[in-house]
Design a protein around this motif. Structure first.
Motif, mmCIF file in Angstrom:
data_model
loop_
_atom_site.group_PDB
_atom_site.id
_atom_site.type_symbol
_atom_site.label_atom_id
_atom_site.label_comp_id
_atom_site.label_asym_id
_atom_site.label_seq_id
_atom_site.Cartn_x
_atom_site.Cartn_y
_atom_site.Cartn_z
ATOM 1 N N TYR A 1 0.831 -1.208 0.000
ATOM 2 C CA TYR A 1 0.000 0.000 0.000
ATOM 3 C C TYR A 1 0.864 1.257 0.000
ATOM 4 C CZ TYR A 1 -3.263 3.534 1.786
ATOM 5 O OH TYR A 1 -3.994 4.675 1.980
ATOM 6 N N ASP A 2 1.254 1.719 1.179
ATOM 7 C CA ASP A 2 1.964 2.992 1.267
ATOM 8 C C ASP A 2 3.479 2.842 1.194
ATOM 9 O OD1 ASP A 2 1.976 1.637 3.654
ATOM 10 O OD2 ASP A 2 1.817 3.422 4.918
ATOM 11 N N GLU A 3 3.972 1.610 1.119
ATOM 12 C CA GLU A 3 5.423 1.387 1.051
ATOM 13 C C GLU A 3 5.743 0.358 -0.042
ATOM 14 O OE1 GLU A 3 7.222 1.860 5.374
ATOM 15 O OE2 GLU A 3 5.431 0.613 5.433
ATOM 16 N N PRO A 4 5.548 0.739 -1.310
ATOM 17 C CA PRO A 4 5.812 -0.190 -2.426
ATOM 18 C C PRO A 4 7.301 -0.357 -2.682
ATOM 19 C CG PRO A 4 5.183 1.947 -3.266
ATOM 20 C CD PRO A 4 5.029 2.040 -1.774
ATOM 21 N N LEU A 5 7.642 -1.358 -3.469
ATOM 22 C CA LEU A 5 9.036 -1.644 -3.766
ATOM 23 C C LEU A 5 9.669 -0.612 -4.702
ATOM 24 C CD1 LEU A 5 9.443 -5.512 -4.282
ATOM 25 C CD2 LEU A 5 10.920 -4.020 -2.926
ATOM 26 N N CYS A 6 8.898 -0.111 -5.676
ATOM 27 C CA CYS A 6 9.467 0.753 -6.706
ATOM 28 C C CYS A 6 8.576 1.976 -6.918
ATOM 29 C CB CYS A 6 9.595 0.001 -8.037
ATOM 30 S SG CYS A 6 10.183 -1.700 -7.898
ATOM 31 N N VAL A 7 9.184 3.155 -7.008
ATOM 32 C CA VAL A 7 8.397 4.385 -7.186
ATOM 33 C C VAL A 7 9.101 5.332 -8.155
ATOM 34 C CG1 VAL A 7 7.316 4.284 -4.905
ATOM 35 C CG2 VAL A 7 9.511 5.451 -5.175
ATOM 36 N N ASP A 8 8.318 6.260 -8.712
ATOM 37 C CA ASP A 8 8.840 7.408 -9.478
ATOM 38 C C ASP A 8 9.679 7.005 -10.689
ATOM 39 O OD1 ASP A 8 7.627 9.022 -7.596
ATOM 40 O OD2 ASP A 8 9.438 9.215 -6.373
ATOM 41 N N GLY A 9 9.053 6.283 -11.611
ATOM 42 C CA GLY A 9 9.730 5.943 -12.852
ATOM 43 C C GLY A 9 9.055 6.610 -14.035
ATOM 44 N N HIS A 10 9.401 6.179 -15.218
ATOM 45 C CA HIS A 10 8.739 6.702 -16.414
ATOM 46 C C HIS A 10 8.999 5.761 -17.585
ATOM 47 C CE1 HIS A 10 12.855 8.271 -17.047
ATOM 48 N NE2 HIS A 10 12.567 8.116 -18.331
ATOM 49 N N LEU A 11 8.150 5.897 -18.604
ATOM 50 C CA LEU A 11 8.322 5.148 -19.842
ATOM 51 C C LEU A 11 7.946 6.066 -20.997
ATOM 52 C CD1 LEU A 11 8.939 2.512 -21.306
ATOM 53 C CD2 LEU A 11 6.573 1.805 -20.918
ATOM 54 N N ASP A 12 8.871 6.275 -21.920
ATOM 55 C CA ASP A 12 8.617 7.114 -23.091
ATOM 56 C C ASP A 12 8.084 6.256 -24.233
ATOM 57 O OD1 ASP A 12 9.514 9.381 -21.792
ATOM 58 O OD2 ASP A 12 11.566 9.178 -22.520
ATOM 59 N N VAL A 13 7.005 6.716 -24.861
ATOM 60 C CA VAL A 13 6.449 6.013 -26.012
ATOM 61 C C VAL A 13 6.291 7.007 -27.156
ATOM 62 C CG1 VAL A 13 5.272 4.287 -24.620
ATOM 63 C CG2 VAL A 13 4.052 6.355 -25.270
ATOM 64 N N GLU A 14 6.430 6.515 -28.364
ATOM 65 C CA GLU A 14 6.339 7.378 -29.540
ATOM 66 C C GLU A 14 5.081 7.051 -30.333
ATOM 67 O OE1 GLU A 14 8.815 7.913 -33.627
ATOM 68 O OE2 GLU A 14 9.991 8.114 -31.787
ATOM 69 N N VAL A 15 4.321 8.068 -30.668
ATOM 70 C CA VAL A 15 3.127 7.926 -31.504
ATOM 71 C C VAL A 15 3.180 8.986 -32.593
ATOM 72 C CG1 VAL A 15 0.613 8.055 -31.584
ATOM 73 C CG2 VAL A 15 1.732 6.964 -29.630
ATOM 74 N N ASP A 16 3.207 8.538 -33.828
ATOM 75 C CA ASP A 16 3.242 9.445 -34.982
ATOM 76 C C ASP A 16 4.360 10.486 -34.871
ATOM 77 O OD1 ASP A 16 1.141 8.108 -36.081
ATOM 78 O OD2 ASP A 16 -0.385 9.567 -35.505
ATOM 79 N N GLY A 17 5.538 10.018 -34.477
ATOM 80 C CA GLY A 17 6.704 10.892 -34.449
ATOM 81 C C GLY A 17 6.834 11.760 -33.220
ATOM 82 N N ARG A 18 5.855 11.708 -32.322
ATOM 83 C CA ARG A 18 5.932 12.511 -31.105
ATOM 84 C C ARG A 18 6.123 11.607 -29.894
ATOM 85 N NH1 ARG A 18 1.088 15.987 -28.181
ATOM 86 N NH2 ARG A 18 2.279 16.502 -26.314
ATOM 87 N N THR A 19 7.037 11.982 -29.014
ATOM 88 C CA THR A 19 7.304 11.197 -27.819
ATOM 89 C C THR A 19 6.428 11.674 -26.664
ATOM 90 O OG1 THR A 19 9.590 10.774 -28.484
ATOM 91 C CG2 THR A 19 9.067 10.502 -26.148
ATOM 92 N N HIS A 20 5.770 10.729 -26.031
ATOM 93 C CA HIS A 20 4.946 11.018 -24.856
ATOM 94 C C HIS A 20 5.590 10.341 -23.645
ATOM 95 C CE1 HIS A 20 1.406 12.518 -27.171
ATOM 96 N NE2 HIS A 20 1.903 11.711 -28.099
ATOM 97 N N ARG A 21 5.819 11.095 -22.605
ATOM 98 C CA ARG A 21 6.380 10.519 -21.376
ATOM 99 C C ARG A 21 5.244 10.113 -20.450
ATOM 100 N NH1 ARG A 21 11.822 11.906 -18.342
ATOM 101 N NH2 ARG A 21 12.383 10.707 -20.187
ATOM 102 N N VAL A 22 5.200 8.830 -20.130
ATOM 103 C CA VAL A 22 4.220 8.304 -19.182
ATOM 104 C C VAL A 22 4.945 8.100 -17.852
ATOM 105 C CG1 VAL A 22 2.614 6.433 -18.668
ATOM 106 C CG2 VAL A 22 2.978 7.153 -21.047
ATOM 107 N N GLU A 23 4.549 8.850 -16.859
ATOM 108 C CA GLU A 23 5.207 8.754 -15.553
ATOM 109 C C GLU A 23 4.628 7.583 -14.768
ATOM 110 O OE1 GLU A 23 5.010 12.480 -13.545
ATOM 111 O OE2 GLU A 23 6.411 13.460 -14.919
ATOM 112 N N ILE A 24 5.531 6.826 -14.161
ATOM 113 C CA ILE A 24 5.143 5.672 -13.353
ATOM 114 C C ILE A 24 5.111 6.093 -11.894
ATOM 115 C CG2 ILE A 24 5.675 3.286 -12.737
ATOM 116 C CD1 ILE A 24 5.154 3.658 -15.723
#
Length: 499
Positions: free
Chosen positions: A107-130
């Motif tokens: 719940y309030d103490e997960p193993l992994c926090v504050d990441g991100h994954l960049d994905v590209e759609v039609d030549g534009r990069t969108h950053r999805v924050e984890i």
């Protein structure tokens, strides 16, 4: 009862979408999260259970070390900070698929926090924050018997299979993803696609959506253009294909716009996705965290990953998909668009393996994106499901390259491979598909073509050399495509033009 929908393009004239995704991944461990029961898919119902995963009195859980390691590796691949202190909690709710009456989760103490994954759609990069990557156990599986929908409403009775209960489950939760506009459905799909590839690359799960080892909850909301507040979100549960992730967002955007246009209020709720219609329907009102009455799990000690161990795991990560694509694009001399075609067709790994088996990148791409893509489309299957291996495709390309067969004969050889007749070289030998050399049979076919078309011969001799194509076609027809067209043309030129 069908719902009112707004045309998709009209939605964007008045509203801004906001998406978020919660992806659940069953880890590919041999045993369950807190006991030694098998995790093999497809076993007889309720045969892979024990007192621990059934929550029987007196049983005590022990955390699966392999599952903890896989979770940390996933977090590292997503650029997360790995917590130095983490613990499990009890998430309380009562439903038949949870035999203990609570789910052991974080719940309030997960193993992994504050990441991100960049994905590209039609030549534009969108950053999805984890926001977080946490570890928990899966629930059992309910089977609702009778009724038209397979859901509990209208069913005659329900059955529960607890084989899945207790399987290690990683939940990857994004923060809200703003600024996607009309591309929101595609960004959602691209994110899950990239996440799936990363987890496959890590070997943490087979991520087979059709078997439920990867499931996605899709959050969607709309707010008036220029509004400083987010809209009320809905959560479409357990979407089980990449295409359906995109369709679920698209449908919810159209549905919610209709509700808001009519002066209504979007209800915060879970919704079910229907594969046959691409629509969603109401599930239940969405609980808040307080409704689950979380409290620390008293039967499990906290997790405190050693920093040196985490560094070692980070150093041992394989090449991740984005880096691999960039490397292959440079090695193969592809444009960004050509690489996108490969990825979208699900052919990148197949082409890479075909090149590794000896084919040139151009030949590998030609076969997988051409003839094989057509056959997969006709059969209604994905490319990897075709009964041909990258090594066989490389062998087919080699046979064409060495002149043993031409492209037409290669397609016939491929028929044999797909029919289970063996590797391409064996099929060519068994079916007699090899290209004809300058044999007596070919000489006879060339002479017959000349004798059978004196008018064409006169045109060629009169300077219309392009008419020679009709004679080449006649020879190829006679030899059932087994002759080499270039050889046939040369033989015809020698006989027609020199006489």
């Amino acid at each position: 009862m069908s719902e009112t929908l707004v045309e998709f393009d009209d939605v964007l004239t008045r509203y801004e979408p906001l998406i978020g995704l919660e992806t659940h991944v069953e880890l590919g461990t041999e045993s369950k999260m807190f006991c030694g029961c098998s995790t093999t898919f497809g076993a007889e119902p309720n045969t892979q259970t024990c007192p621990v995963c059934l929550g029987l009195p007196g049983s005590l859980p022990v955390a699966n070390a392999a599952a903890i390691e896989s979770t940390i590796r996933i977090g590292l691949a997503l650029g997360c900070r790995i917590a130095s202190w983490s613990r499990f909690a009890r998430k309380n709710y009562f439903y038949p698929d949870i035999p203990k009456g609570f789910q052991t989760s974080q719940y309030d103490e997960p193993l992994c926090v504050d990441g991100h994954l960049d994905v590209e759609v039609d030549g534009r990069t969108h950053r999805v924050e984890i926001e977080r990557v946490h570890l928990e156990e899966d629930t059992g599986k309910n089977l609702h018997v009778g009724g038209a929908t397979g859901r509990i409403h209208g069913a005659d009775h329900s059955l529960v299979d607890f084989n899945r209960a207790g399987i290690p489950l990683v939940e990857i939760v994004t923060r809200p993803v703003p600024g996607t506009g009309a591309k929101a459905p595609e960004v959602a799909r691209a994110y899950v696609t990239e996440l799936r590839e990363i987890i496959q690359t890590l070997g943490a799960s087979d991520v087979r959506m059709e078997q439920g080892s990867l499931r996605c909850d899709v959050n969607t909301s709309l707010a008036p253009v220029g509004s400083l507040e987010w809209g009320t979100r809905t959560e479409t549960k357990n979407v089980n294909s990449l295409r359906s992730v995109e369709r679920a967002v698209r449908y919810e955007m159209r549905r919610q716009a209709a509700v808001l246009d009519a002066g209504g209020r979007v209800v915060q709720e879970t919704r079910h996705f229907h594969e046959d219609t691409g629509s969603t329907s109401p599930g239940r009102s969405k609980e808040e965290a307080t409704d689950y009455r979380y409290f620390p799990e008293p039967d499990l000690v906290p997790l405190a990953p050693d920093a040196e161990w985490v560094e070692k795991l980070a150093a041992g990560l394989p090449e991740l998909p984005a880096a691999r694509r960039a490397r292959l694009q440079e090695e193969w001399g592809l444009s960004g668009t050509e690489m996108t075609w490969l990825v979208n067709a699900g052919a990148l790994g197949l082409v890479e393996q075909t090149v590794a088996a000896g084919a040139s990148p151009a030949e590998a791409r030609k076969w997988w994106l051409g003839e094989l893509a057509r056959r997969a489309n006709d059969a209604g299957v994905d490319l990897p499901e075709l009964a041909v291996t990258p090594a066989q495709v490389a062998e087919l390309a080699a046979l064409v390259g060495e002149g043993t067969i031409n492209d037409k004969l290669a397609r016939q050889a491929l028929d044999g491979v797909l029919a289970g007749e063996g590797d391409p070289r064996a099929v060519v030998a068994a079916r007699g598909l090899a290209v004809m050399g300058e044999s007596d049979e070919l000489v006879a076919a060339v002479d017959a073509a000349i004798a059978g078309a004196p008018d064409v011969v006169e045109k060629v001799r009169g300077g219309k050399v392009q008419a020679l194509g009709a004679l080449v076609g006649a020879v190829m027809k006679t030899t059932r495509g087994k002759a080499d067209a270039a050889t046939v043309r040369r033989m015809l030129e020698e006989r027609v033009l020199s006489s």
